[in-house]
Design a protein around this motif. Structure first.
Motif, PDB file in Angstrom:
ATOM      1  N   THR A  54      59.362  77.059 140.326  1.00  0.00           N
ATOM      2  CA  THR A  54      58.343  76.806 139.296  1.00  0.00           C
ATOM      3  C   THR A  54      58.386  77.932 138.266  1.00  0.00           C
ATOM      4  OG1 THR A  54      57.028  75.785 141.008  1.00  0.00           O
ATOM      5  CG2 THR A  54      55.870  76.326 138.974  1.00  0.00           C
ATOM      6  N   SER A  55      58.578  79.148 138.760  1.00  0.00           N
ATOM      7  CA  SER A  55      58.639  80.294 137.863  1.00  0.00           C
ATOM      8  C   SER A  55      59.883  80.201 136.952  1.00  0.00           C
ATOM      9  CB  SER A  55      58.652  81.553 138.722  1.00  0.00           C
ATOM     10  OG  SER A  55      58.978  82.657 137.972  1.00  0.00           O
ATOM     11  N   ASP A  56      61.020  79.778 137.495  1.00  0.00           N
ATOM     12  CA  ASP A  56      62.214  79.554 136.653  1.00  0.00           C
ATOM     13  C   ASP A  56      61.916  78.467 135.616  1.00  0.00           C
ATOM     14  OD1 ASP A  56      63.647  81.381 138.070  1.00  0.00           O
ATOM     15  OD2 ASP A  56      64.877  79.936 139.162  1.00  0.00           O
ATOM     16  N   GLY A  57      61.170  77.435 136.052  1.00  0.00           N
ATOM     17  CA  GLY A  57      60.811  76.339 135.144  1.00  0.00           C
ATOM     18  C   GLY A  57      60.007  76.859 133.951  1.00  0.00           C
ATOM     19  N   GLU A  58      59.166  77.869 134.189  1.00  0.00           N
ATOM     20  CA  GLU A  58      58.368  78.441 133.084  1.00  0.00           C
ATOM     21  C   GLU A  58      59.269  79.157 132.076  1.00  0.00           C
ATOM     22  OE1 GLU A  58      54.103  79.021 135.375  1.00  0.00           O
ATOM     23  OE2 GLU A  58      55.364  80.780 135.114  1.00  0.00           O
ATOM     24  N   LYS A  59      60.385  79.712 132.581  1.00  0.00           N
ATOM     25  CA  LYS A  59      61.340  80.355 131.654  1.00  0.00           C
ATOM     26  C   LYS A  59      62.075  79.285 130.843  1.00  0.00           C
ATOM     27  CE  LYS A  59      62.114  84.576 134.191  1.00  0.00           C
ATOM     28  NZ  LYS A  59      62.563  84.901 135.524  1.00  0.00           N
ATOM     29  N   LEU A  60      62.474  78.205 131.526  1.00  0.00           N
ATOM     30  CA  LEU A  60      63.177  77.123 130.807  1.00  0.00           C
ATOM     31  C   LEU A  60      62.267  76.561 129.714  1.00  0.00           C
ATOM     32  CD1 LEU A  60      64.728  75.510 133.993  1.00  0.00           C
ATOM     33  CD2 LEU A  60      66.045  76.506 132.119  1.00  0.00           C
ATOM     34  N   MET A  61      60.967  76.434 130.042  1.00  0.00           N
ATOM     35  CA  MET A  61      60.027  75.922 129.035  1.00  0.00           C
ATOM     36  C   MET A  61      59.861  76.930 127.897  1.00  0.00           C
ATOM     37  SD  MET A  61      57.153  73.610 130.805  1.00  0.00           S
ATOM     38  CE  MET A  61      56.613  74.478 132.213  1.00  0.00           C
ATOM     39  N   GLY A  62      59.895  78.223 128.247  1.00  0.00           N
ATOM     40  CA  GLY A  62      59.806  79.266 127.209  1.00  0.00           C
ATOM     41  C   GLY A  62      60.959  79.132 126.226  1.00  0.00           C
ATOM     42  N   MET A  63      62.159  78.890 126.754  1.00  0.00           N
ATOM     43  CA  MET A  63      63.339  78.771 125.886  1.00  0.00           C
ATOM     44  C   MET A  63      63.247  77.492 125.051  1.00  0.00           C
ATOM     45  SD  MET A  63      66.479  80.255 128.177  1.00  0.00           S
ATOM     46  CE  MET A  63      66.075  80.066 129.877  1.00  0.00           C
ATOM     47  N   LEU A  64      62.750  76.416 125.669  1.00  0.00           N
ATOM     48  CA  LEU A  64      62.615  75.146 124.935  1.00  0.00           C
ATOM     49  C   LEU A  64      61.556  75.272 123.839  1.00  0.00           C
ATOM     50  CD1 LEU A  64      62.894  72.686 127.949  1.00  0.00           C
ATOM     51  CD2 LEU A  64      64.423  72.726 125.970  1.00  0.00           C
ATOM     52  N   ALA A  65      60.479  76.007 124.134  1.00  0.00           N
ATOM     53  CA  ALA A  65      59.427  76.195 123.114  1.00  0.00           C
ATOM     54  C   ALA A  65      60.018  76.914 121.907  1.00  0.00           C
ATOM     55  CB  ALA A  65      58.250  76.961 123.709  1.00  0.00           C
ATOM     56  N   GLU A  66      60.937  77.867 122.153  1.00  0.00           N
ATOM     57  CA  GLU A  66      61.593  78.582 121.042  1.00  0.00           C
ATOM     58  C   GLU A  66      62.405  77.635 120.165  1.00  0.00           C
ATOM     59  OE1 GLU A  66      63.981  81.839 122.438  1.00  0.00           O
ATOM     60  OE2 GLU A  66      62.397  83.236 121.833  1.00  0.00           O
ATOM     61  N   MET A  67      62.875  76.535 120.768  1.00  0.00           N
ATOM     62  CA  MET A  67      63.669  75.559 119.991  1.00  0.00           C
ATOM     63  C   MET A  67      62.773  74.561 119.288  1.00  0.00           C
ATOM     64  SD  MET A  67      66.505  74.631 122.842  1.00  0.00           S
ATOM     65  CE  MET A  67      67.135  75.890 123.931  1.00  0.00           C
ATOM     66  N   GLY A  68      61.476  74.668 119.499  1.00  0.00           N
ATOM     67  CA  GLY A  68      60.541  73.784 118.795  1.00  0.00           C
ATOM     68  C   GLY A  68      59.962  72.664 119.644  1.00  0.00           C
ATOM     69  N   PHE A  69      60.224  72.689 120.956  1.00  0.00           N
ATOM     70  CA  PHE A  69      59.702  71.611 121.805  1.00  0.00           C
ATOM     71  C   PHE A  69      58.239  71.818 122.174  1.00  0.00           C
ATOM     72  CE2 PHE A  69      64.195  70.854 122.733  1.00  0.00           C
ATOM     73  CZ  PHE A  69      64.237  69.468 122.842  1.00  0.00           C
TER      74      PHE A  69
END
Ligand code: SAM
Ligand code: SF4
Length: 477
Positions: A54-69
């Motif tokens: 789940t914690s890794d998932g929060e990083k993946l979401m952090g990176m996706l948010a940077e792309m505008g998601f």
């Protein structure tokens, strides 16, 4: 009992992170071209399995948010679906294959939809191969070691218009500075170390998450301060075996000291940690829990079996007697401390007599809760080569006996709580009004105003059903 010989971990150079941020910007541009300038991009990221995932998932979401998601939980609304998978037991893998299969009709209807798979399951070459062969709807596959390179891999997928597979063998790195999009709420998790060197014979984790490596204390403490400043009320320190935190770190800080320092971060919050391997659980750690009021009086100490013969075959490096001594010491030092454990039923070669010893341990220790699993054969582990003559039905019978025993113990614990007042972290609504958890994770529902969500309150338990506690607020904390 500790054996700490881990070499210093490789830290991902900051230039690599800057490179990935540049890739994220390029992804944003190509995504606009793919979905249209005015389209509000939505991603669905689902993490299976443990809190580390789940914690890794929060990083993946952090990176996706940077792309505008932005984010959605509805597959049909998503432009990108990323499943962060778990390999610990076969049923977790079966679930992933089923869920990925169901995405094929979405991909047919919207070929521009991007589908990615990552995490522990994908770190296994035979699984990545199966995805390549049988799941053409999947655009991108990468293993645990490639998480920091997610922007680069997505960019490659977007540019080439072809499927990308990246499963690299590695001891693992420490990547600081990846943006994290924490799930809003009252609780935050904070990884302090990654990987595992214990090689319990049943477990695939060391094979898919690399060698044990600890984050530097200053990085952990900085993140703990950020979490507390953001208003979270509970911080869970994460690692496969937090008790061996610090091996290979130049300044040699060990887990009890780190725990103390995290609990000294200003703010009103609870501190939890998981998992704690009994072989490395020291009296110093128990003393630290006793002395730090913010650290919950609840110890998650997975024992796996109550039979010394099976513990040896599992390569656990402790005995049932050692485990019970730890429990006794903790009970002496920390009045009211509660324990939670993990148990595996039906390990290869386990006999009825071994199982009965597990049942006896459960009845003696009287855990607050149990996580029980039927043994699942994992490719590449030592136990996968052991004879496993016990029929499935017999294992299921033992499993049910264990659940029945714990149900009875749980109900007795619950009855004993009636009339007692607990500090509760209110974390949401319930049919009775609100709901919250005690420091040993018992859920209590109680009437109250929504303004209490996110607060600590003193709640007296007035009623206990088999699975529910109800209470009334006695005072704000
Ligand atoms: N590092 C933790 C520890 O040592 O306690 C546990 C990590 S593991 C992801 C979580 C739990 O899954 C283990 O405690 C164990 O009970 C269970 N588990 C791991 N491998 C398993 C297997 N092959 N079959 C069934 N349960 C398994
Ligand atoms: Fe798996 Fe054992 Fe490591 Fe826990 S300590 S992750 S059970 S190998």
């Amino acid at each position: 009992m500790s054996q700490n010989n881990t070499a210093a971990a490789r830290v991902l150079p900051p230039e690599e992170l800057i490179k990935q941020q540049e890739f994220a910007r390029e992804c944003a541009e190509l995504l606009r071209q793919r979905f249209g300038e005015d389209h509000a991009l939505l991603a669905l990221v689902h993490s299976y399995g443990c809190q580390q995932n789940t914690s890794d998932g929060e990083k993946l979401m952090g990176m996706l948010a940077e792309m505008g998601f932005g984010f959605t939980e509805t597959p049909a609304d998503a432009d990108l679906i990323l499943y962060n998978t778990c390999a610990v037991r076969e049923n977790a893998e079966v679930k992933v294959f089923g869920n990925v299969g169901e995405l094929s009709h979405l991909k047919k209807a919207r070929p521009e939809l991007l589908i990615g798979l990552c995490g522990c399951m994908m770190q296994q070459a035979h699984i990545a191969d199966k995805i390549k062969r049988s799941y053409p709807q999947v655009d991108l596959v990468f293993g645990t070691h490639s998480l920091p390179q997610f922007p680069e891999l997505l960019l490659e997928t977007l540019r080439r218009g072809k499927r990308v597979f990246r499963v690299e063998d590695s001891a693992g790195v420490i990547a600081e500075g990846i943006p994290v999009r924490r799930t809003p709420g009252v609780k935050a998790s904070l990884p302090i170390m990654y990987g595992c060197d214990n090689f319990c014979t049943y477990c695939v984790v060391p094979l898919v998450r690399g060698r044990e490596r600890s984050r530097r204390p200053e990085d952990v403490l900085k993140e703990a301060r950020e979490i507390a400043d953001a208003g979270f009320k509970e911080i869970t320190l994460l690692g496969q075996n937090v008790n061996s935190y610090g091996s290979g770190l130049p300044d040699g800080m060990r887990f009890p000291e780190l725990l103390r320092k995290v609990s000294e971060v200003p703010g009103d919050f609870w501190v939890r940690f998981l998992s704690s391997h009994p072989k490395d659980c020291t009296k110093e750690l128990i003393d630290t829990i006793a002395e730090c009021p913010k650290v919950c009086n609840h110890i998650y100490l997975p024992v796996q079996s109550g039979s010394n013969r099976i513990l040896k075959r599992m390569n656990r490096h402790y005995t049932v007697e050692w485990y019970k001594e730890l429990i006794a010491y903790a009970r002496e030092r920390i009045p009211g401390v509660m324990f939670t454990t993990d148990l595996i039923v039906g390990f290869p070669g386990e006999t009825e007599e071994d199982f009965m010893q597990t049942l006896k341990l459960v009845e003696e220790v009287r855990f607050a809760s149990l996580f029980t699993f039927i043994y699942s054969k994992r490719e590449g582990t030592a136990a996968a080569k052991m004879d496993d003559p016990v029929p499935k039905e017999e294992k299921s019978r033992w499993f049910s006996m264990l659940l029945d025993a714990q149900r009875k113990i749980g109900a007795e614990h619950y009855r004993g709580y009636v009339g007692k007042t607990f500090r509760v972290l209110c974390d949401g609504r319930s049919p009775l009004g609100l709901t919250g958890r005690t420091e040993f994770n018992a859920v209590i529902d109680f009437p109250g105003d929504a303004s209490l969500i996110g607060q600590f309150v003193q709640v007296e338990v007035v009623r206990a059903d088999k699975h529910n506690l109800s209470g009334v607020v006695r005072s704000a904390d």
